[in-house]
Design an enzyme around this catalytic site. Structure first.
Site, PDB file in Angstrom:
ATOM      1  N   HIS A 298       5.395   0.842  -1.472  1.00 55.42           N
ATOM      2  CA  HIS A 298       5.748   0.276  -0.174  1.00 55.42           C
ATOM      3  C   HIS A 298       4.476  -0.129   0.540  1.00 55.42           C
ATOM      4  O   HIS A 298       3.462   0.555   0.428  1.00 55.42           O
ATOM      5  CB  HIS A 298       6.520   1.293   0.674  1.00 55.42           C
ATOM      6  CG  HIS A 298       7.227   0.655   1.819  1.00 55.42           C
ATOM      7  ND1 HIS A 298       6.602   0.408   3.021  1.00 55.42           N
ATOM      8  CD2 HIS A 298       8.482   0.179   1.926  1.00 55.42           C
ATOM      9  CE1 HIS A 298       7.464  -0.190   3.822  1.00 55.42           C
ATOM     10  NE2 HIS A 298       8.602  -0.349   3.190  1.00 55.42           N
TER      11      HIS A 298
ATOM     12  N   ASP B  25      15.088   1.414  -1.830  1.00 53.73           N
ATOM     13  CA  ASP B  25      15.924   0.711  -2.802  1.00 53.73           C
ATOM     14  C   ASP B  25      16.121   1.486  -4.105  1.00 53.73           C
ATOM     15  O   ASP B  25      16.898   1.079  -4.960  1.00 53.73           O
ATOM     16  CB  ASP B  25      15.294  -0.659  -3.135  1.00 53.73           C
ATOM     17  CG  ASP B  25      15.340  -1.598  -1.940  1.00 53.73           C
ATOM     18  OD1 ASP B  25      16.367  -1.606  -1.248  1.00 53.73           O
ATOM     19  OD2 ASP B  25      14.351  -2.300  -1.697  1.00 53.73           O
TER      20      ASP B  25
HETATM   21  N1  CMC Z   1       5.009  -0.597 -10.060  1.00 52.39           N
HETATM   22  C1  CMC Z   1       3.760  -0.590 -10.596  1.00 52.39           C
HETATM   23  N2  CMC Z   1       2.633  -0.804  -9.896  1.00 52.39           N
HETATM   24  C2  CMC Z   1       2.765  -1.037  -8.589  1.00 52.39           C
HETATM   25  C3  CMC Z   1       4.013  -1.071  -7.955  1.00 52.39           C
HETATM   26  C4  CMC Z   1       5.152  -0.838  -8.739  1.00 52.39           C
HETATM   27  N3  CMC Z   1       6.380  -0.851  -8.190  1.00 52.39           N
HETATM   28  N4  CMC Z   1       3.850  -1.327  -6.641  1.00 52.39           N
HETATM   29  C5  CMC Z   1       2.542  -1.469  -6.456  1.00 52.39           C
HETATM   30  N5  CMC Z   1       1.868  -1.285  -7.632  1.00 52.39           N
HETATM   31  C6  CMC Z   1       0.404  -1.289  -7.826  1.00 52.39           C
HETATM   32  C7  CMC Z   1      -0.166  -2.703  -7.811  1.00 52.39           C
HETATM   33  O1  CMC Z   1      -0.224  -3.260  -9.102  1.00 52.39           O
HETATM   34  C8  CMC Z   1      -1.537  -2.451  -7.227  1.00 52.39           C
HETATM   35  O2  CMC Z   1      -2.341  -1.919  -8.242  1.00 52.39           O
HETATM   36  P1  CMC Z   1      -3.919  -2.298  -8.321  1.00 52.39           P
HETATM   37  O3  CMC Z   1      -4.533  -1.713  -7.080  1.00 52.39           O
HETATM   38  O4  CMC Z   1      -4.402  -1.686  -9.579  1.00 52.39           O
HETATM   39  O5  CMC Z   1      -4.014  -3.807  -8.333  1.00 52.39           O
HETATM   40  C9  CMC Z   1      -1.318  -1.340  -6.201  1.00 52.39           C
HETATM   41  O6  CMC Z   1      -0.175  -0.610  -6.701  1.00 52.39           O
HETATM   42  C10 CMC Z   1      -1.053  -1.820  -4.789  1.00 52.39           C
HETATM   43  O7  CMC Z   1       0.057  -2.743  -4.853  1.00 52.39           O
HETATM   44  P2  CMC Z   1       0.217  -4.024  -3.935  1.00 52.39           P
HETATM   45  O8  CMC Z   1       1.089  -4.988  -4.651  1.00 52.39           O
HETATM   46  O9  CMC Z   1      -1.142  -4.487  -3.493  1.00 52.39           O
HETATM   47  O10 CMC Z   1       0.961  -3.380  -2.686  1.00 52.39           O
HETATM   48  P3  CMC Z   1       1.745  -4.168  -1.599  1.00 52.39           P
HETATM   49  O11 CMC Z   1       1.700  -3.359  -0.372  1.00 52.39           O
HETATM   50  O12 CMC Z   1       1.246  -5.586  -1.519  1.00 52.39           O
HETATM   51  O13 CMC Z   1       3.234  -4.256  -2.188  1.00 52.39           O
HETATM   52  C11 CMC Z   1       5.475  -3.757  -2.694  1.00 52.39           C
HETATM   53  C12 CMC Z   1       4.288  -3.459  -1.756  1.00 52.39           C
HETATM   54  C13 CMC Z   1       6.698  -3.034  -2.152  1.00 52.39           C
HETATM   55  C14 CMC Z   1       5.740  -5.262  -2.696  1.00 52.39           C
HETATM   56  C15 CMC Z   1       5.143  -3.263  -4.120  1.00 52.39           C
HETATM   57  O14 CMC Z   1       4.925  -1.875  -4.120  1.00 52.39           O
HETATM   58  C16 CMC Z   1       6.222  -3.642  -5.134  1.00 52.39           C
HETATM   59  O15 CMC Z   1       6.187  -4.736  -5.684  1.00 52.39           O
HETATM   60  N6  CMC Z   1       7.215  -2.715  -5.389  1.00 52.39           N
HETATM   61  C17 CMC Z   1       8.339  -3.043  -6.251  1.00 52.39           C
HETATM   62  C18 CMC Z   1       9.372  -3.852  -5.496  1.00 52.39           C
HETATM   63  C19 CMC Z   1      10.159  -3.006  -4.510  1.00 52.39           C
HETATM   64  O16 CMC Z   1      10.619  -1.927  -4.833  1.00 52.39           O
HETATM   65  N7  CMC Z   1      10.334  -3.541  -3.301  1.00 52.39           N
HETATM   66  C20 CMC Z   1      11.102  -2.884  -2.237  1.00 52.39           C
HETATM   67  C21 CMC Z   1      10.223  -2.444  -1.122  1.00 52.39           C
HETATM   68  S1  CMC Z   1      11.010  -1.302   0.033  1.00 52.39           S
HETATM   69  C22 CMC Z   1      12.357  -2.104   0.753  1.00 52.39           C
HETATM   70  C23 CMC Z   1      12.146  -3.480   1.229  1.00 52.39           C
HETATM   71  O17 CMC Z   1      11.090  -3.861   1.745  1.00 52.39           O
HETATM   72  O18 CMC Z   1      13.073  -4.252   1.119  1.00 52.39           O
END
Ligand code: CMC
Length: 427
Positions: free
Chosen positions: A306, A363
């Site tokens: 998140h 989710d």
């Molecule tokens: N699985 C594997 N690795 C992950 C995941 C994941 N679900 N989420 C983040 N990471 C890793 C990412 O690769 C990065 O690694 P590194 O530092 O080595 O490059 C690190 O964790 C930070 O991730 P980020 O993408 O920079 O984080 P963000 O704040 O931009 O993204 C997020 C947040 C929710 C988009 C992301 O965690 C994600 O894609 N999660 C899966 C999709 C999901 O479940 N979304 C629902 C969110 S909650 C409800 C809502 O908002 O609707």
């Protein structure tokens, strides 16, 4: 005396005021940054940017705290009804009995949708995704209420009631048509959630009685989804609304933003991922390894991570417990619940996830409950949208009341510099 932030650039010093919210989060006020320094900021994904001041929802990602208008999510999920929470978000205070009766009665009286909307709906392919249909039809509602001129605040309450009343009705159409079943009209002797369930699941050929366990589970899920401050879809609603676009267009845009798999669309992705793991023999470690190599596999664990929560998502905690309760009360044995728990366990003990502070989000378990309630996978994000609707409305209304300027970010241009046009025959 209030703090100031000092910035030195090109040998000159500038001072910027700071501000502090009621829950002590701190910000630099850079409203005059460009005017004073000639510089803008670059903050991809707005990871550090406060887009607005808001009095609606507070969340603390480090502590795992979520509050609507000062009330904890745990308290509201345990004690309130979804419409009470909707009122709280939109109007700022919990309703008195009288206020609630007026609000609820107005919603009951507006559940019917103009029959001409059905003609628009009939033009969609039968297998159209319900989120695309919902977004289109909510936008289409603007055509049915020509008094919606964005700046006329006097009709806003009427539109708020219409949206809350009609969106669940519209949402059920996609589900019914997908099954080839006749669509149901709302029954206004039913409460909000039973009315929705009745439109979803009743058939003209047999009696349908709303199961209170199902209605209560849905009540909790909708409350948990009702607002989440400046997330992607809410920011979209505020941004679109800041051009003084009407409330239907603004919320339609929010629905589209929610549909994405990194946002609300994740709930559908989670169940599909859990099904894939099951079909693949149930080896969760294989999928944890794939997610750890996201850069090469392109695979992420949906329902994990998140932008703001870096400790735990309080909604996920409530939902995980509710999943156990609801499945046992309904006598449902869904093998993907065990797979989900196994996946969570494996990830929470893996350094990749621990070091990046990746925890199950709202989710992760919600789809398992929706499924136990009989709601099909392609409707999961629609359920999220029904829950989030009061939040979008509250944020749109606040944005209007605060008379926020049109949202218009800057950029750092990286394209070609000025060059001469070459006629096509010379290219
Ligand atoms: N699985 C594997 N690795 C992950 C995941 C994941 N679900 N989420 C983040 N990471 C890793 C990412 O690769 C990065 O690694 P590194 O530092 O080595 O490059 C690190 O964790 C930070 O991730 P980020 O993408 O920079 O984080 P963000 O704040 O931009 O993204 C997020 C947040 C929710 C988009 C992301 O965690 C994600 O894609 N999660 C899966 C999709 C999901 O479940 N979304 C629902 C969110 S909650 C409800 C809502 O908002 O609707």
């Amino acid at each position: 005396m209030a703090n100031t932030a000092e910035l030195t650039v090109d040998g000159k010093s500038y001072s910027f005021p700071t501000l502090e919210g009621t829950e002590h989060e701190k910000a630099f006020d850079i409203s005059n940054l460009r005017d004073q320094t000639g510089y803008v900021t670059l903050d991809r994904g707005y990871k550090n940017t406060g887009a607005t001041k808001s009095a609606i929802t507070f969340l603390d990602g480090e502590q795992g705290i979520l509050q609507y208008r000062g009330y904890s999510i745990e308290d509201l999920a345990a004690k309130a009804s979804f419409l009470e929470v909707a009122y709280l978000l939109i109007y700022g205070e919990l309703p008195t009995q009288e206020q609630f009766a007026t609000f609820e009665t107005s919603i009951r009286r507006h559940t019917l949708v103009n029959e001409d909307m059905r003609k628009i709906f009939d033009g969609f392919p039968v297998n159209a995704h319900p989120m695309g249909v919902l977004s289109s039809l909510v936008s289409a509602m603007s055509a049915f209420y020509p008094d919606l001129e964005g700046s006329k605040e006097d009709t806003t309450d009427q539109h708020i009631i219409r949206l809350l009343a009609k969106m669940p009705t519209i949402a059920t159409w996609s589900y019914k048509r997908g099954l080839g079943h006749p669509m149901n009209y709302p029954k206004n002797n039913l409460d909000y959630i039973p009315n929705f369930l009745n439109m979803m699941f009743s058939l003209p050929v047999e009696d349908y009685k709303v199961d209170p366990v199902v209605a209560e589970a849905l009540n909790v899920l909708l409350i948990l989804h009702a607002d989440h401050e400046q997330n992607c879809s809410t920011s979209t609603v505020r941004l679109v609304g800041s051009s003084q676009a009407n409330i239907y267009s603004s919320i339609s845009a929010g629905i589209s933003a929610l549909w994405g798999p990194l946002h609300g669309g994740a709930n559908q992705e989670v169940i599909e991922m859990l099904e894939d793991i099951k079909a693949d023999g149930g080896d969760v470690s294989k999928y944890v390894d794939m997610a750890k190599n996201a850069k090469t596999t392109g695979f992420r664990l949906f329902g994990f991570g998140h932008r703001v929560y870096k400790n735990f998502d309080p909604r996920a905690r409530i939902i995980k417990k509710a999943a156990d309760d609801v499945l046992s009360k309904l006598g449902v044995n869904d093998p993907v619940l065990e797979i989900a728990k196994g996946l969570e366990e494996a990830a929470l003990h893996d350094d990749y996830f621990v070091s990046r502070k990746l925890y199950p989000n709202v989710d992760f378990y919600s789809g398992i409950i929706y499924r136990a309630l009989g709601i099909p996978t392609n409707m999961f994000t629609v359920m999220f949208a029904i829950g989030r609707l009061p939040g979008w409305i509250a944020q749109w209304k606040e944005m209007r009341e605060q008379k926020e300027p049109i949202g218009r970010p800057r950029q750092i241009y990286t394209g070609a510099t000025l060059r001469e046009f070459v006629p096509i025959e010379k290219r």
